[in-house]
Scaffold this active site. Structure first.
Site, PDB file in Angstrom:
ATOM      1  N   LYS A 549     -21.224  29.777   6.806  1.00 26.28           N
ATOM      2  CA  LYS A 549     -19.886  29.360   7.186  1.00 26.28           C
ATOM      3  C   LYS A 549     -18.846  30.394   6.769  1.00 26.28           C
ATOM      4  CE  LYS A 549     -20.926  25.339   9.062  1.00 26.28           C
ATOM      5  NZ  LYS A 549     -20.764  24.044   8.411  1.00 26.28           N
ATOM      6  N   ARG A 584     -28.651  21.867   5.176  1.00 31.08           N
ATOM      7  CA  ARG A 584     -28.962  22.361   6.522  1.00 31.08           C
ATOM      8  C   ARG A 584     -28.616  23.848   6.555  1.00 31.08           C
ATOM      9  NH1 ARG A 584     -26.103  22.940  11.364  1.00 31.08           N
ATOM     10  NH2 ARG A 584     -27.282  22.433  13.265  1.00 31.08           N
TER      11      ARG A 584
END
Length: 611
Positions: A549, A584
């Site tokens: 991210k 994840r």
């Protein structure tokens, strides 16, 4: 498939779901209850709240509990709430299989002895030997009345409250899930009459549970909270589960095109960050506002770099270090193996063989579930219609289910379309991962309830086109507001019929959060659970998806998403420290090694094979 679907459509109509277990003592004759005196009868047209414990350790235990819940509704017992699910060691007779336990809050107009009679009929229909069965021995279904209103009752065949509930952690743990903070503020649960309400009894039970250690007892030997998925029982809190990401989209921010080489190469050749689209089912998002230009440049540079190596997936090869891995495996697919919708430039085939090999690599590296997604959810990506998304994910899910090496590995589908979720589950998916938490498609919650599979509900604001705009990324307290929103969505999911033990919550790092907001949220997950996800909501499993991210890029100075795997591993360790149950990720090997250390440090869990 029976494990996923048994009774789920009936339970969805009931609006409160979960599992329960209780263990009976000596053999019981139903004739005794049938002949019970009228002094224990229920006044006509009067309802009482009841707490019933359920349990099973024979056959398909999850199906047994689901069938028991359905049977309760068919025997004049309305199910109002269901606890989470627990696996417990047998007591009294140790030479038998572990039990699954749960509890339900219901209300009924049956008298206590009539209720007992009906519960015995349900047990008998489930296959329990009520006459010759071994005391405290194995049983397909066990139902105990724990509380009946506020009453204290004594009879030769029935004692209420249950005579042994205070000595049984496998009863107290699920009972604690039935009490919500608003019950205390309101002064009652469903029945306002004091004699009909179990509130006082529940409060006493929860106070005793907490005085004995409360949540600290869960995860100790003989008592663990679990998530049933793909005929498996996942123990929560013992070790972190990894979900691996395998995107077969042409435009995902980190690994787009890896298993859709034709579309990625065509897009790169034309200078597009995603393939040109001509179908009405796909629309181009509006131009990004100035504050998103930096993020868009980040994504475009990564996709251009990946386009040079996209052809490597044509021959079915896969690199484990580039696979998306987490305690929930993710596999995003872009079309069927035979033909790709003509709406995408180049009309490429999805490389199903490459996707399967990538999933194998993730599984070998430690992924325990594979998440298959048919379209990118990055800001500014192309939106697909459900038909095209279905055409992308279903062939890959079928191939994963048919692969002998992956047959026991759970598969998740990453979608916010209810019809895609339904098609994916029919093809073999075991969980639905919805980044919108049911906000995008109003039919999603009811569909998931009917399908009876676990549902990962993520927090986000706005939609995928505008979630990075300031009105959606501004919070007075990010962890508090995210927790409150997650609890509201989870409550709506349960009202729609989703079983509480099938819910997984995701705080949505990077979705409608600034980089600073994502980092702050990651560092406050434990306090979010404790202070905003109160009661049963805070005990539901937490999935965290920090992989590659942008906040990791800002902290590490890594502009290219694929170079953020070490930062991702650090973020996953932080998530474990904050109590995450599932992570994840893209790079499973790197994260799996980091999690072994994190689990050993924060959970006291050591791998079986030591170096």
């Amino acid at each position: 498939m029976a494990l996923r679907h048994a009774g789920s459509s009936v339970l969805a109509a009931v609006c409160a779901q979960s599992l329960g277990l209780a263990r009976w003592g000596p053999s019981f004759s139903t004739s005794a209850a049938a002949a019970a005196p009228t002094t224990m009868s229920q006044p006509k047209n009067s309802f009482s709240e009841v707490v019933i414990a359920l349990g099973t350790n024979q056959g398909n235990r999850v199906d047994n509990l689901l069938d028991g819940l359905v049977s309760l509704t068919n025997h004049a017992i309305k199910v109002l709430r269901v606890s989470l699910l627990y696996e417990t060691a047998p007591q009294y007779v140790s030479e038998q299989a572990p039990f699954l336990n749960a509890a339900v809050l219901g209300h009924t107009d049956l008298s206590p002895l009539q209720l007992l009679y009906h519960l015995k009929q349900i047990e008998k229909a489930a296959g329990r030997d009520l006459v010759g069965g071994r005391r405290w021995g194995p049983r397909p279904l066990d139902l105990d009345i724990i509380f009946y209103g506020s009453q204290d009752l004594q009879h030769e065949v029935l004692s209420v409250p249950h005579i042994s509930w205070q000595d049984r952690a496998f009863v107290k743990a699920p009972i604690a899930d039935l009490l919500l903070p608003e019950d205390i503020a309101r002064g009652y649960i469903h029945e306002p009459a004091p004699q009909a309400s179990v509130l006082e009894k529940l409060l006493q039970a929860v106070q005793q549970w907490e005085a004995e250690g409360g949540e600290a007892q869960v995860g100790q030997p003989g008592l663990c909270r679990v998530l049933p998925i793909h005929r498996q029982i996942w123990e929560l809190g013992h070790s972190t589960h990894i979900c691996g990401i395998l995107n077969i989209t042409p435009d995902s921010f980190s690994d787009g095109g890896s298993h859709m080489p034709g579309a990625a190469a065509a897009a790169a050749a034309q200078g597009h960050s995603s393939p040109t689209v001509h179908s009405q089912a796909v629309y181009a998002p509006p131009a990004l506002p100035p504050q998103q230009e930096e993020q868009q440049q980040d994504q475009q540079q990564q996709q251009a770099a990946e386009a040079d190596t996209a052809a490597a997936a044509v021959d079915g090869s896969s690199s484990a270090t580039n696979s998306a891995t987490s305690l929930e495996g993710t596999n995003s697919s872009s079309s069927s193996s035979s033909s790709y919708p003509a709406s995408v430039v180049g009309n490429p085939d999805v490389n199903v063989a490459g996707a399967v090999e990538a999933a194998r690599a993730m599984a070998r590296a430690g992924a325990q579930i594979i998440d298959v997604g048919g379209q990118s959810t990055r800001p500014g990506s192309q939106r697909l219609g459900p038909e095209e998304e279905t055409a992308r994910v279903v062939p890959v899910i079928r191939a994963l289910r048919d692969d002998s090496e992956l047959v026991h590995l759970p598969v998740s589908v990453d979608t916010y379309h209810a019809c895609v979720a339904e098609a994916a589950v029919a093809a073999g998916a075991d969980m639905v991962n919805d980044v919108t938490g049911g906000l995008q498609d109003p039919a999603m919650l009811g569909t998931v309830a009917r399908l009876g599979v676990p549902y990962c509900l993520m927090h986000m604001r706005g939609d995928l086109a505008n979630m990075t705009q300031p009105q959606h990324t501004t919070y007075s307290c990010v962890w508090r507001e995210v927790g409150q929103a997650l609890q509201q969505r989870a409550a709506l999911a349960v009202e729609a019929g989703v079983l509480p033990w099938n819910l997984v919550l995701d705080p949505g790092l990077g979705f409608a959060k600034t980089s600073e907001g994502s980092a702050e949220l990651l560092g406050h997950l434990a306090v979010m659970r404790r202070e905003t996800l109160r009661g049963v909501w805070g005990r539901m499993p937490l999935l965290v998806g920090p992989s590659r991210k942008r906040f990791i890029g800002k902290l590490t100075g890594r502009h290219t998403p694929a170079e953020r795997d070490l930062g991702t591993a650090a973020a996953c360790v932080a998530a474990v420290a904050q109590g995450a149950d599932i992570v994840r990720v893209h790079n499973v090997p790197v994260v799996a090694e980091a999690l072994r250390v994190a689990d050993g440090v924060f959970r006291g869990t050591w791998p079986i094979l030591e170096p």
